[in-house]
Design a protein around this motif. Structure first.
Motif, PDB file in Angstrom:
ATOM      1  N   ALA A 117       2.663 -27.629  45.044  1.00  0.00           N
ATOM      2  CA  ALA A 117       1.835 -28.838  44.911  1.00  0.00           C
ATOM      3  C   ALA A 117       2.703 -30.058  44.619  1.00  0.00           C
ATOM      4  O   ALA A 117       2.507 -31.129  45.202  1.00  0.00           O
ATOM      5  N   ALA A 170       3.299 -33.401  47.148  1.00  0.00           N
ATOM      6  CA  ALA A 170       3.130 -34.778  46.678  1.00  0.00           C
ATOM      7  C   ALA A 170       4.442 -35.561  46.783  1.00  0.00           C
ATOM      8  O   ALA A 170       4.453 -36.727  47.217  1.00  0.00           O
ATOM      9  N   THR A 171       5.538 -34.936  46.415  1.00  0.00           N
ATOM     10  CA  THR A 171       6.838 -35.603  46.444  1.00  0.00           C
ATOM     11  C   THR A 171       7.271 -35.896  47.871  1.00  0.00           C
ATOM     12  O   THR A 171       7.725 -37.009  48.173  1.00  0.00           O
ATOM     13  N   GLY A 185       5.284 -38.522  49.210  1.00  0.00           N
ATOM     14  CA  GLY A 185       5.670 -39.737  48.480  1.00  0.00           C
ATOM     15  C   GLY A 185       6.952 -40.357  49.014  1.00  0.00           C
ATOM     16  O   GLY A 185       7.068 -41.585  49.093  1.00  0.00           O
TER      17      GLY A 185
END
Length: 129
Positions: free
Chosen positions: A7, A11-12, A15
């Motif tokens: 997860a 997201a990273t 990002g």
């Protein structure tokens, strides 16, 4: 533990892509910009992360896809992605340390990049041997 890492990786990695899109379009608000943001040398420094960050994203997103398909290629590629992410965070932290700039809004995300991969990297390496 890998569920949390997956997860965080998703997201990273998204990002990283979003950051360079926003930066490339000139949409970073001045209040959020790092010190000397407009200095051409700092602009070059910032863009020097493009390739390592996009490579981390590409390997990370691919590893997540492979792991979802239960491919044995997923975990080793995940390890590569996590190492690239960690290296990106380390490079930034080292730079800000050398400059003597300890602004939390830039330290926190870069310490995150440096530290979040460690537990999963240790697990992946331990599983490999």
């Amino acid at each position: 533990m890998l569920r949390t890492t997956k997860a965080l990786m998703l997201a990273t990695d998204l990002g990283f892509v979003a950051y360079f899109l926003v930066t490339g379009l000139g949409l970073v608000p001045a209040a959020w910009a790092f010190a000397d943001y407009g200095d051409p040398l700092m602009v070059a420094w910032n863009w020097s992360f493009l390739w390592i960050d996009l490579l981390a994203s590409a390997t990370g997103l691919t590893s997540l896809w492979l792991m979802r398909r239960r491919s044995t290629s997923g975990p080793p590629l995940m390890l590569v992605s996590l190492a690239l992410t960690m290296a990106s965070g380390l490079m930034a932290v080292a730079f800000w340390t050398l400059r003597g700039d300890f602004t939390l809004q830039w330290w926190i995300p870069n310490l995150y990049l440096l530290l979040f991969p460690l537990p999963a990297m240790a697990l992946l390496v331990r599983r490999a041997f």
